[in-house]
Design a protein around this motif. Structure first.
Motif, PDB file in Angstrom:
ATOM      1  N   ASN A 207       0.810  -1.213   0.000  1.00 21.64           N
ATOM      2  CA  ASN A 207       0.000   0.000   0.000  1.00 21.64           C
ATOM      3  C   ASN A 207       0.850   1.274   0.000  1.00 21.64           C
ATOM      4  O   ASN A 207       0.610   2.194  -0.787  1.00 21.64           O
ATOM      5  N   TYR A 208       1.823   1.336   0.909  1.00 22.18           N
ATOM      6  CA  TYR A 208       2.633   2.547   1.039  1.00 22.18           C
ATOM      7  C   TYR A 208       4.097   2.176   1.266  1.00 22.18           C
ATOM      8  O   TYR A 208       4.414   1.117   1.796  1.00 22.18           O
ATOM      9  N   ALA A 238       2.210   6.446  -1.832  1.00 24.27           N
ATOM     10  CA  ALA A 238       1.435   5.315  -2.333  1.00 24.27           C
ATOM     11  C   ALA A 238       2.316   4.482  -3.255  1.00 24.27           C
ATOM     12  O   ALA A 238       3.000   5.015  -4.132  1.00 24.27           O
ATOM     13  N   THR A 243      -3.238   5.295  -6.868  1.00 32.00           N
ATOM     14  CA  THR A 243      -3.845   5.538  -5.560  1.00 32.00           C
ATOM     15  C   THR A 243      -3.235   6.773  -4.913  1.00 32.00           C
ATOM     16  O   THR A 243      -2.107   7.184  -5.227  1.00 32.00           O
ATOM     17  N   ASP A 245      -1.632   9.255  -2.008  1.00 31.28           N
ATOM     18  CA  ASP A 245      -0.612   9.125  -0.974  1.00 31.28           C
ATOM     19  C   ASP A 245      -1.249   9.139   0.418  1.00 31.28           C
ATOM     20  O   ASP A 245      -2.402   9.570   0.604  1.00 31.28           O
ATOM     21  N   GLY A 273      -5.023   6.519   0.262  1.00 30.34           N
ATOM     22  CA  GLY A 273      -5.187   5.175  -0.268  1.00 30.34           C
ATOM     23  C   GLY A 273      -6.344   4.991  -1.211  1.00 30.34           C
ATOM     24  O   GLY A 273      -6.508   3.899  -1.786  1.00 30.34           O
TER      25      GLY A 273
END
Length: 367
Positions: A207-208, A238, A243, A245, A273
């Motif tokens: 995801n990050y 991100a 998507t 940040d 997200g």
């Protein structure tokens, strides 16, 4: 429980002017942990093929070897094991596995641990009388039959402080000493979801990445009034280009007087997200207000949580929850509590409603 082991040839040196550590140190190995047993009765609108009763339990064991050098440097490590599992698949994992050093410069942790706000951010008194999430574990008993793809609650219901501070990935954490009640901290996580011996340098897999968090906390007293406060900001890139940040703020305040404690918190994560260009979804945010009263071995508490934003599966559906709670906790003996808690969910995901009444019996043991 504590036992002492004497080992030789242990040396630690810090570049930050802490001086040379002793060549030999006495290590203390601290053994602690906690366990809970919970039973719930659930009455909800959508109850297709759902039983009304269920039990849940968990046990955690924490092992902390520590030593103190002649120059005052304290150093060691911590491992927290958890007995968990889904269905009848029992397993043991760890959500803490880090080294640490403490000194006049503050403290440094390096390894698998949670974020700053998840560890010490203020979110208000709990209905079960135990410091931590206001929702406790009651959300694990809440289900939403017939909901396809989307998660049953807003994502922020599992992230009541900064949005991803509960992620126990490998990170580096620094906290200053406490000055006049204030403490500052900073944390850095290269890759969210990467922990222990996992090495993930590949982009577009999580995801990050490059997640940072900063936090300030304050603890103090003004006469008979006790104050606890915190403010934190979390940010990250991100990992997928389509998507948004990560950008999340959290602030909380508790005030104690006599046997009363009243407080609350607010967290805002916007569209962190979310798919870029997504429409019709509220900004992710949650606010909490609560009060508890302690008299002898009893703690009486009330709490309200208002959460909204994307569903917990990040399916792209708007979700909104109003959660009212009341509880009583009784301290049976040092380290042993039992209590009853009532929770009312006013919950909507997309166009579907599923209100629920949850009665929870909670018994905990900590050592």
């Amino acid at each position: 429980m504590k036992r002492s082991l004497v080992i030789g040839c242990a040396a630690v040196a810090l570049a930050a002017g802490c001086g040379s550590a002793s060549a030999q140190s006495k290590f203390d190995v601290l053994l602690g942990g906690d366990a809970f047993f919970q039973g719930a009765y659930v009455d909800q609108d959508r109850d297709q093929n759902q039983r009304t009763t269920e039990f849940s339990n968990r046990l955690r064991l924490t092992i902390t070897p520590t030593a103190k050098a002649d120059n005052g440097l304290e150093y060691g490590a911590r491992l927290r094991l958890r007995a968990v599992g889904n269905g009848n698949n029992r397993t043991t994992d760890n959500d803490r596995a880090f080294m640490f050093v403490n000194g006049s410069f503050g403290s440094i942790q390096a390894g698998v641990t949670n974020g700053l706000s998840d560890d010490s951010g203020i979110i208000g008194p709990n209905p079960d009388g135990i410091e931590g999430s206001p929702d406790g574990f009651v959300t694990t008993f809440y289900t939403f039959p017939g909901l396809v793809g989307a998660g049953a609650l807003p994502y922020v219901m599992g992230s009541l402080r900064t949005l991803e501070s509960g992620d126990a990935s490998t990170k580096l954490v620094y906290q200053t000493p406490t000055f006049a009640g204030f403490k500052l901290g900073a944390a850095y996580t290269p890759v969210m979801g990467s922990s222990n011996t996992n090495v993930n340098r590949q982009k577009n897999t999580t995801n990050y990445r490059d997640v940072g968090e900063v936090q300030a906390t304050y603890t103090g007293a003004f006469g008979a009034v006790a104050i606890e406060a915190s403010a934190a900001y979390q940010f990250g890139k991100a990992d997928f280009s389509n998507t948004e940040d990560l950008s999340s703020v959290h602030a909380g305040l508790n005030v104690g007087f006599g046997g009363f404690k009243i407080g609350g918190s607010y967290a805002f994560s916007g569209d962190s997200g979310y798919a870029k260009g997504a429409t019709g979804i509220d900004d992710a945010q949650v606010w909490i207000v609560g009060v508890n009263y302690t008299t002898g071995p009893l703690i009486l508490a009330l709490n309200y949580t208002d959460a909204k934003g994307i569903d917990s599966n990040y399916f792209g559906v708007n979700a909104r929850t109003h959660l009212w709670q009341a509880g009583v906790t009784y301290t049976v003996a040092p380290g042993l509590t039992t209590g009853l808690e009532y929770s009312y969910f006013d919950n909507k995901v997309g166009t579907l409603n599923n209100d629920a009444n949850v009665f929870l019996w909670d018994t905990r043991f900590a050592f």
